[in-house]
Design a protein around this motif. Sequence first.
Motif, PDB file in Angstrom:
ATOM      1  N   VAL A 320       0.863  -1.193   0.000  1.00 38.14           N
ATOM      2  CA  VAL A 320       0.000   0.000   0.000  1.00 38.14           C
ATOM      3  C   VAL A 320       0.893   1.234   0.000  1.00 38.14           C
ATOM      4  O   VAL A 320       1.731   1.418   0.877  1.00 38.14           O
ATOM      5  N   VAL A 321       0.761   2.015  -1.058  1.00 33.66           N
ATOM      6  CA  VAL A 321       1.510   3.263  -1.153  1.00 33.66           C
ATOM      7  C   VAL A 321       0.587   4.402  -0.732  1.00 33.66           C
ATOM      8  O   VAL A 321      -0.455   4.628  -1.353  1.00 33.66           O
ATOM      9  N   THR A 322       0.997   5.115   0.321  1.00 35.87           N
ATOM     10  CA  THR A 322       0.161   6.207   0.865  1.00 35.87           C
ATOM     11  C   THR A 322       0.535   7.527   0.211  1.00 35.87           C
ATOM     12  O   THR A 322       1.548   7.631  -0.479  1.00 35.87           O
ATOM     13  N   PHE A 365       9.360  -1.434  -0.316  1.00 38.78           N
ATOM     14  CA  PHE A 365       8.768  -1.082  -1.593  1.00 38.78           C
ATOM     15  C   PHE A 365       9.719  -1.471  -2.736  1.00 38.78           C
ATOM     16  O   PHE A 365      10.916  -1.631  -2.550  1.00 38.78           O
ATOM     17  N   SER A 366       9.140  -1.575  -3.928  1.00 44.92           N
ATOM     18  CA  SER A 366       9.926  -1.656  -5.158  1.00 44.92           C
ATOM     19  C   SER A 366       9.871  -0.310  -5.837  1.00 44.92           C
ATOM     20  O   SER A 366       8.870   0.427  -5.713  1.00 44.92           O
ATOM     21  N   LEU A 367      10.919   0.033  -6.571  1.00 46.83           N
ATOM     22  CA  LEU A 367      11.011   1.355  -7.168  1.00 46.83           C
ATOM     23  C   LEU A 367      11.518   1.222  -8.609  1.00 46.83           C
ATOM     24  O   LEU A 367      12.496   0.531  -8.875  1.00 46.83           O
ATOM     25  N   LYS A 368      10.807   1.924  -9.487  1.00 53.32           N
ATOM     26  CA  LYS A 368      11.239   1.974 -10.876  1.00 53.32           C
ATOM     27  C   LYS A 368      11.752   3.367 -11.166  1.00 53.32           C
ATOM     28  O   LYS A 368      11.047   4.357 -10.955  1.00 53.32           O
ATOM     29  N   GLN A 429      12.167  20.744 -18.323  1.00 58.49           N
ATOM     30  CA  GLN A 429      11.179  19.791 -17.806  1.00 58.49           C
ATOM     31  C   GLN A 429      11.456  18.368 -18.331  1.00 58.49           C
ATOM     32  O   GLN A 429      11.212  17.378 -17.646  1.00 58.49           O
ATOM     33  N   ASN A 430      11.949  18.284 -19.550  1.00 59.82           N
ATOM     34  CA  ASN A 430      12.209  16.959 -20.133  1.00 59.82           C
ATOM     35  C   ASN A 430      13.439  16.286 -19.529  1.00 59.82           C
ATOM     36  O   ASN A 430      13.571  15.063 -19.596  1.00 59.82           O
ATOM     37  N   ARG A 431      14.341  17.092 -18.933  1.00 59.49           N
ATOM     38  CA  ARG A 431      15.516  16.484 -18.293  1.00 59.49           C
ATOM     39  C   ARG A 431      15.120  16.103 -16.877  1.00 59.49           C
ATOM     40  O   ARG A 431      15.098  16.941 -15.963  1.00 59.49           O
ATOM     41  N   ARG A 432      14.813  14.797 -16.665  1.00 60.98           N
ATOM     42  CA  ARG A 432      14.258  14.375 -15.382  1.00 60.98           C
ATOM     43  C   ARG A 432      14.518  12.896 -15.136  1.00 60.98           C
ATOM     44  O   ARG A 432      14.881  12.158 -16.062  1.00 60.98           O
ATOM     45  N   VAL A 433      14.313  12.448 -13.877  1.00 65.46           N
ATOM     46  CA  VAL A 433      14.299  11.049 -13.499  1.00 65.46           C
ATOM     47  C   VAL A 433      13.002  10.819 -12.740  1.00 65.46           C
ATOM     48  O   VAL A 433      12.756  11.455 -11.700  1.00 65.46           O
ATOM     49  N   GLU A 434      12.145   9.959 -13.246  1.00 64.37           N
ATOM     50  CA  GLU A 434      10.858   9.677 -12.637  1.00 64.37           C
ATOM     51  C   GLU A 434      10.966   8.513 -11.656  1.00 64.37           C
ATOM     52  O   GLU A 434      11.652   7.525 -11.937  1.00 64.37           O
ATOM     53  N   PHE A 435      10.297   8.619 -10.508  1.00 63.08           N
ATOM     54  CA  PHE A 435      10.278   7.603  -9.470  1.00 63.08           C
ATOM     55  C   PHE A 435       8.881   7.003  -9.428  1.00 63.08           C
ATOM     56  O   PHE A 435       7.902   7.746  -9.346  1.00 63.08           O
ATOM     57  N   THR A 436       8.781   5.658  -9.501  1.00 66.64           N
ATOM     58  CA  THR A 436       7.476   4.996  -9.408  1.00 66.64           C
ATOM     59  C   THR A 436       7.551   3.925  -8.326  1.00 66.64           C
ATOM     60  O   THR A 436       8.328   2.946  -8.441  1.00 66.64           O
ATOM     61  N   LEU A 437       6.775   4.101  -7.253  1.00 68.40           N
ATOM     62  CA  LEU A 437       6.730   3.136  -6.157  1.00 68.40           C
ATOM     63  C   LEU A 437       5.654   2.075  -6.452  1.00 68.40           C
ATOM     64  O   LEU A 437       4.597   2.392  -6.987  1.00 68.40           O
ATOM     65  N   TYR A 438       5.939   0.826  -6.076  1.00 69.27           N
ATOM     66  CA  TYR A 438       4.922  -0.221  -6.198  1.00 69.27           C
ATOM     67  C   TYR A 438       5.254  -1.384  -5.256  1.00 69.27           C
ATOM     68  O   TYR A 438       6.366  -1.488  -4.736  1.00 69.27           O
TER      69      TYR A 438
END
Length: 438
Positions: A320-322, A365-368, A429-438
Motif C-alpha cells: 500500500v503506497v500512501t 517497496f519496489s522502485l522503478k 522539464q524533459n531532463r528528469r528522473v521519474e520515481f514509481t513506487l509499487y
Amino acid sequence: MRINLKTAGLLAVASTLATTHLSAQTVNEVSPFAPESEYRTWSIGVNLGLVNQSNLIGFRRNFNKLEHNLGYALYVKRQVLPGLGIQAEYFGGKVGGSNSNNSNTFETSIPWSAALSAHVTLANINWRHHQGIIKPYLNAGIGAMAFEPTATIGGTTTTQETRTEAFIPVGAGLKFAVSPDINIDLGYRLNAVNSPEVDGLNRRGQKDLFSYTHIGVEFAIGDKTKPALANSNPVAGMRREYQAQYDELVAVKSALEAQQAENKKLSAEFAQLSSDLADDDGDGVANKFDKCPDTPEKTKVDGAGCPLPEAKAPVVQQVVVTEADRRVVDEAIQNLEFDTGKSTIRATSHASLNKVAALLIEKNFSLKLAGHTDNTGSLQTNLRLSKSRAESVKAYLVSKGANPSRIEATGYGPNQPIATNATAEGRQQNRRVEFTLY
C-alpha cells in the motif's frame, strides 16, 4: 575314291562358321508353355560325306564292288515342335560302282536333288537334363533328283541323258550340341530312287538305292538371346520351373515362419510392456514404477506414485503506497539535480534521496527509476546519459541500504518528452528522473 576338292571346302567353311558362333552369349530362359515367338525356330546346315551303293539291308546292288564318291548337302529347317522339324534340303554328288568278276562299271552324276523331310529328334524329352549333349534323330521325306548315269557294260560305255525322278530319303543320325547355337551332325541316309536306271542298268521292277554317310554342322539363326526350339526340352523345362516355384515357396515359407516367430516374440514383449505400464490405482504412474500402489483415486502424486504433501497457500503481502509516501518521492524528484551533461548527483539532492532510501527499507517497496533527457545532442548520447543518471540514483539509494533487487533503472533518452523541446523551459522539464513506487 574320287573327291571334288572344290566341294570339299564346304565343310571347312561350315566349321569356321560354327567356331565363330561358339563365342559366349546370354540366352534367356523361357517357360515350358511359352509361345513360339519366344524361340528361334529356323536353322541352317551343311554337310559333306561319302556316297556309295551300300545299304544296311544289303539288297538291290547290281555291282558288288563299292566305290566311294563325295556328296554334299545344304538345308534349311523350320522347327515346328521341340521334337519335330520340317527340313528343305539340296543334295549333290556322284554314286558309282563296279564288279569284281568283270569290267562292268558305272558312275552317275547327281547335279542336284531337292527334298522336303520330317526331322524327328528322339532325345529332347528327358526328366533330368535340360538339354542333352547327344541327340539321336530320324528323318524321312520325299523329293526330286536329277541324275546322269554313265555305264560301261561289256566294254561299251554309254552315257544317258539327264533324268529327273522322285526319290525318298530316309535317315538316322546323332547330333552333338557344342553350344546353344551349334550342333555337329553325324548321319546316315538311304535314298530310294523311283527308277531302275540310276546305275545305268534297266532292271524292270527294281528301284535303285544308294546311301549317303555324312558329317556336318547345323546352327540356329535369329535373335541370339532366344533359345532354339530344337534344343527345348519341355519335360525338363517344366521340372526346372516347378523346382524354381517350389524353391520360392520354401523361401516364402521360411520367411513366413521367421516372421511368425518374430511376431510371437513381439507379442510377448508387448504383453509384458502392457503389464508393466498398467495403472491399477489410476494415479498416472505405471505399476512398474509405482511405489505407493494403493493411492486413493484423484490423489495428487509424485513421480514415484506417492501422495504429494499438501501445499500451503502462499502469503501475499499487500503493498500500500500512501499519499505521504508519494510526497517523499515527489520531493526527491523536485530536488534531484545533476552536474551539467553528467550523471553526478549534486549534494543538494542527497537529503531528499535519503528519505526515499529510508522509505524503501522500512516498507520494502519496489522502485522503478526512468531517466529522460531533452533532444539536445545525439540520440545515443542522450540514451546513455539517461540510463547513467537512473543508475546513479539507484547506486545512491543502494549505498543507503536499499535492496538493489527491488530497484529497476531504465534510460529512455529523449523518446518520452513531457514538454516541448523548442524552449529552454520545456527542455528543462524533459531532463528528469521519474520515481514509481509499487
